[in-house]
Design an enzyme around this catalytic site. Structure first.
Site, short mmCIF file in Angstrom:
data_model
loop_
_atom_site.label_atom_id
_atom_site.label_comp_id
_atom_site.label_asym_id
_atom_site.label_seq_id
_atom_site.Cartn_x
_atom_site.Cartn_y
_atom_site.Cartn_z
N GLU A 171 38.41 126.45 29.20
CA GLU A 171 39.19 126.42 30.44
C GLU A 171 38.53 125.56 31.51
O GLU A 171 38.44 125.95 32.68
CB GLU A 171 39.42 127.85 30.95
CG GLU A 171 40.22 128.71 29.97
CD GLU A 171 40.58 130.08 30.52
OE1 GLU A 171 40.05 130.45 31.59
OE2 GLU A 171 41.39 130.77 29.91
N GLU A 228 45.20 131.88 23.69
CA GLU A 228 45.07 133.21 24.30
C GLU A 228 46.42 133.71 24.78
O GLU A 228 46.95 133.21 25.77
CB GLU A 228 44.08 133.20 25.49
CG GLU A 228 42.63 133.04 25.10
CD GLU A 228 41.68 133.22 26.28
OE1 GLU A 228 42.14 133.74 27.33
OE2 GLU A 228 40.51 132.84 26.16
#
Length: 682
Positions: A189, A294
């Site tokens: 991320e 995710e």
């Protein structure tokens, strides 16, 4: 004439090469992972991948086989895990890969049950894990800045990444070696902080991608939430490689045939979130598949939060939506959360982790979530041929109603996803001459474009609830004893300064506790004469918790929270003429796990002032302070069987409920020593 003959010979040679290569490709399936714009291709076979995150340090080796078996029974064919740098190298150069930290054993356990593995090396992982997975010693490397184009950081990051990759290679765990690992992840991320580092952020992403691909694992690397995942160029000449041909044909070029060109080994960007079927803008290259790394099954809990819920219906809708829009891999984060043992959780995160996942903290099936997703996976597998080889079309059936259809021309292969996007109103829709009832915000799956086999709002799996029952035997014939922790004086401390010092730099993540102690000399005339007026102590803390003691008497506590770690503590206190001892026990509740400049984060007491004295406000921030890391019982390990004898224990009444008390419970002496297990808490 000669030129023509040479051309014919060259053409004949090239034809022979292509025929030979094609024959080799049909004769033998080469191990490894490649991909195109439709899907990952594992050992020559396209796959729909249903993955679940299970973190090996958050459960135990004894429970791994059961958890993985339940995941497989729930329809998963991939297990995803992070690699946890700070548990593997807690001290620089000293490594731990045993017990809960046995990464190789965990992957082999998954492999034994026939599932694939996605290995998220990071080595920054966030994951609500202490310091985002970084070992504390990394913070003390000279001139280091985390996660940017910084030579010291890149050196240590590359060194650890190489060690993990080489470990996997030695055990032959990559799919290219016949093992279960089909994907690796570098970084995590990074889009969230890249802008803070400007050009150094961009160059760091490129470096990380090149470094990872250069390790030659033989499987693709992914970056989640990274729109500019780099495309490093790799030479074709080093080893046999798959090239993507027309009509999704793949040709294996022989190792000993030279061709003067290169191919691009793409690094795949992927999505994190709850609704990636609608929020993900897609891969940054048309030849990359659509991956969801995710899909949050609930929300991790922090202290002060209510229980987190995400319904089975909402999860199923998001997954069906994703696959109906060209997705081919979904990963549930978490599928089994487990337990943050010891001091492994990040700031303010609870010990129980993702208890609302399909498998709860203890590995029990959370129904109907587990069963509803199992049925969804079965329905999607029936659509496999259409999803992987069919051509997609979209048909409007009315307001907020649409049919997403995959058909393979010239065959009977067809699958349809009938979607009602209205969040409140159910509807009836006609598809190919047949009426279908569509509940609000639901997707109906028709694996043959005719037969309804699954609707995301209709649950057929059973419901369950987890309850607790006290075991009478656990309280029978128990003996409770207590030990009072000593509050240190300034003479007991070993680090002195003329101001309170920063907590993390002194505790070094070996303990949560740091004592701050000082003394204050007062004369009778300094104290208020009126009995209804008391001095007030004000403490400014950078976080996370603080307990205050005046002259060995507990006066109160203060704390921050997940959003705002800093806090101010204010309390009326009793002071006396003569020497007054002020002792503050500062605490962290896990180290932070995200954001820029993690290496510069701070905690602990910042300033201390006393108001209400006849002499005015007294600033103790410039007083002499003593500091002591940890509490005595912790360093003596009195919570262990072999350490409990190092202090005196009392069963005298009146000690119950006092601050800084350790409690020990054990069976009477008549019980054999081996069966007596004292448990302590502070």
């Amino acid at each position: 004439m000669l030129r023509s003959r040479c051309g014919a010979v060259l053409l004949k040679f090239l034809c022979l090469v292509v025929l030979s290569a094609t024959a080799l490709a049909h004769k033998k399936v080469t191990k490894g992972v490649t991909y195109d714009g439709r899907s990952l291709i594992i050992n020559g076979r396209r796959e729909l991948l249903f993955s679940g995150s299970v973190h090996y340090p958050r459960s135990t080796p004894e429970t791994w086989p059961q958890i993985i078996a339940k995941a497989k029974h729930g329809g998963l064919n991939v297990i995803q895990t992070y690699v946890f740098w700070n548990v593997h190298e807690p001290v620089q150069g000293q490594f731990n890969f045993v017990g809960r930290n046995d990464l190789v054993k965990f992957i082999k356990t998954v492999w034994q049950q026939g599932l694939y593995v996605t290995l998220r090396i990071g080595p920054f992982i966030e994951a609500e894990w202490n310091f985002g997975g970084f070992p504390y010693w990394l913070k003390e490397v000279e001139n280091i800045t985390f996660r940017t184009d910084n030579p010291p950081f890149k050196y240590h990051m590359e060194k650890f990444t190489k060690m993990i990759v080489n470990m996997m290679k030695r055990e032959k765990l990559y799919a290219s070696q016949g093992g279960p690992i089909i994907l690796s992840q570098i970084e995590n991320e990074y889009n969230m902080i890249e802008l803070a580092f400007k050009e150094k952020g961009k160059s760091y992403v490129q470096w990380a991608g090149n470094m990872a691909v250069g390790l030659k694992t033989g499987v693709p690397w992914v970056m989640c939430k990274q729109n500019d995942a780099p495309d490093p160029v790799v030479s074709l000449l080093s080893s046999p490689s798959f090239l993507q041909g027309t009509n999704n044909q793949r040709v294996l070029w022989p190792k000993n045939v030279f061709f003067p060109f290169f191919f691009v080994s793409v690094k795949i960007n992927s999505c994190n979130g709850r609704n990636c079927g609608d929020t993900f803008v897609g891969p940054n290259r048309p030849n990359k598949p659509v991956l969801w790394t995710e899909n949050w099954t609930a929300q991790y809990r922090v202290f002060g939060d209510p229980p987190s819920q995400r319904s089975a219906e909402d999860l199923a809708f998001s997954v069906a939506r994703f696959f109906s829009k060209n997705g081919t891999l979904v990963n549930y984060y978490m599928y089994h959360g487990g337990t943050n043992f010891g001091r492994t959780a990040s700031s303010f995160v609870t010990t129980r982790y993702y208890d609302e996942a399909p498998l709860d903290e203890y590995g029990f099936q959370k129904e109907p979530k587990w069963g509803h997703l199992r049925d969804l996976h079965s329905a999607l597998r029936l659509c496999r041929k259409a999803l992987l080889w069919g051509l997609p079309t979209v048909h409007t059936m009315g307001k907020d109603l649409e049919a997403l259809v995959y058909e393979k021309p010239g065959t009977s292969v067809c699958a349809a996803f009938l979607t009602n996007n209205d969040t409140r109103v159910a509807a009836t829709a006609t598809f190919r001459g047949v009426e279908f009832y569509l509940p609000s915000r639901s997707i109906s799956i028709l694996p043959d474009c005719k037969t309804l086999v699954f609707n995301t709002q209709r649950i057929t799996s059973q419901h369950n609830a987890r309850g607790y029952h006290p075991v009478k035997e656990s309280h029978r014939d128990r003996e409770w004893k207590m030990h009072q922790e000593k509050i240190p004086r300034i003479s007991d401390t070993y680090i002195r300064s003329m101001a309170p010092l920063e907590l993390m730099n002194l505790t070094k993540d070996r303990t949560d506790y740091l004592w701050y102690t000082t003394s204050l000399e007062l004369e009778r005339g300094d104290l208020p004469m009126r009995h209804d007026i008391s001095p007030v102590i004000e403490v400014a803390s950078l976080g996370h918790v603080m307990h205050a003691f005046i002259n060995n008497i507990y006066v109160g506590s203060g704390h921050g929270d997940k959003i705002e770690k800093s806090f101010a503590f204010k309390k009326a206190i009793n002071l006396k003429a003569g020497t007054n001892r002020i002792s503050l026990l500062g605490m962290t509740v896990g180290l932070p796990d995200s954001g820029v400049y993690l290496e510069h984060r701070m905690a602990g007491v910042h300033s201390v002032i006393i108001k209400g004295l006849n002499t005015g406000t007294l600033d103790l921030s410039t007083n002499e302070w003593g500091h002591k890391a940890g509490v005595a019982g912790e360093s003596l390990r009195i919570y262990k069987q072999h350490g409990s004898h190092r202090v005196g224990w009392s069963n005298s009444k009146g000690s119950e409920g006092k601050p800084l008390t350790w409690y020990k419970v054990s069976r009477p002496e008549s019980i054999p020593e081996a069966n007596r297990k004292p448990s302590c808490s502070l």
